[in-house]
Design a protein around this motif. Structure first.
Motif, PDB file in Angstrom:
ATOM      1  N   GLU A  64     -14.068  90.277  33.633  1.00 37.06           N
ATOM      2  CA  GLU A  64     -14.091  88.864  34.014  1.00 37.06           C
ATOM      3  C   GLU A  64     -13.911  88.028  32.761  1.00 37.06           C
ATOM      4  O   GLU A  64     -14.560  88.283  31.752  1.00 37.06           O
ATOM      5  N   TYR A  65     -13.036  87.049  32.846  1.00 35.49           N
ATOM      6  CA  TYR A  65     -12.838  86.160  31.709  1.00 35.49           C
ATOM      7  C   TYR A  65     -13.852  85.025  31.791  1.00 35.49           C
ATOM      8  O   TYR A  65     -14.186  84.537  32.873  1.00 35.49           O
ATOM      9  N   ASP A  73     -16.338  94.986  36.547  1.00 36.52           N
ATOM     10  CA  ASP A  73     -14.973  94.477  36.461  1.00 36.52           C
ATOM     11  C   ASP A  73     -14.830  93.548  35.265  1.00 36.52           C
ATOM     12  O   ASP A  73     -15.790  92.905  34.842  1.00 36.52           O
TER      13      ASP A  73
END
Length: 177
Positions: free
Chosen positions: A156-157, A154
């Motif tokens: 993700e920052y 996924d």
């Protein structure tokens, strides 16, 4: 009237999202700040031994915990690098050019741009400033790593955490309540 029967003036709860952090020398950190702590404070006790019992007395040395700030790293990494550059420049010797530039960035303070004042503003439930915590002569001591991973499933920052040390902090009540 007994103290237990007195209703408080304000029944609103303090919210963990109602804050603003400002550090004049790190505007990108200010904009992307996600979390900050109000550091704990402790007072060292002095033990006086008697023949029957050890009696603790309050000492004179106050210890402040580190100020920790978590922020989202912007795409150009300006907020992460402004802290990184400050740590590197501070750790270099006085004759180094980066150190000289950092120290010269603030001529109003005897230690120059090496230290800053950080202000944590606590907001009311109506998002109005109510209290300020002023952290004096603050400087960063560490910044967390950024771990890139192309196998992550996924998006993700990145978030990073910076730790600051300071000489002391002061609490200012803006509403005088």
């Amino acid at each position: 009237m007994a103290a237990a029967n007195k209703v408080p003036d304000n029944l609103n709860y303090l919210s963990n999202i109602s804050f603003r952090l400002t550090m004049q020398d790190a505007p990108n950190l200010t904009w992307f700040c996600q979390a900050v702590n109000v550091p704990g404070v402790s007072l060292e006790a002095i033990d006086v031994t008697t023949p029957y019992v050890t009696i603790p007395y309050s000492g004179a040395k106050v210890n402040f915990e580190e100020l920790s700030v978590r922020f989202i790293v912007d795409e150009h990494m300006k907020n992460w690098t402004e802290i990184y550059d400050r740590i590197i420049a501070t750790g270099l010797t006085e004759g180094h050019e980066k150190y000289r530039l950092l120290k010269a960035s603030n001529t109003l303070h005897p230690r120059g741009g090496i230290v800053s004042t950080i202000v944590l503003t606590i907001l009311t439930s109506a998002m109005n400033p109510q209290m300020e915590f002023h952290f004096y002569e603050a400087f960063p001591t560490s910044i967390s790593a950024l771990d890139f991973d192309s196998a992550a499933g996924d998006l993700e920052y990145f978030t990073a955490t910076v730790a600051f040390r300071y000489t002391n902090y002061e609490i200012k009540n803006l509403l005088n309540n």
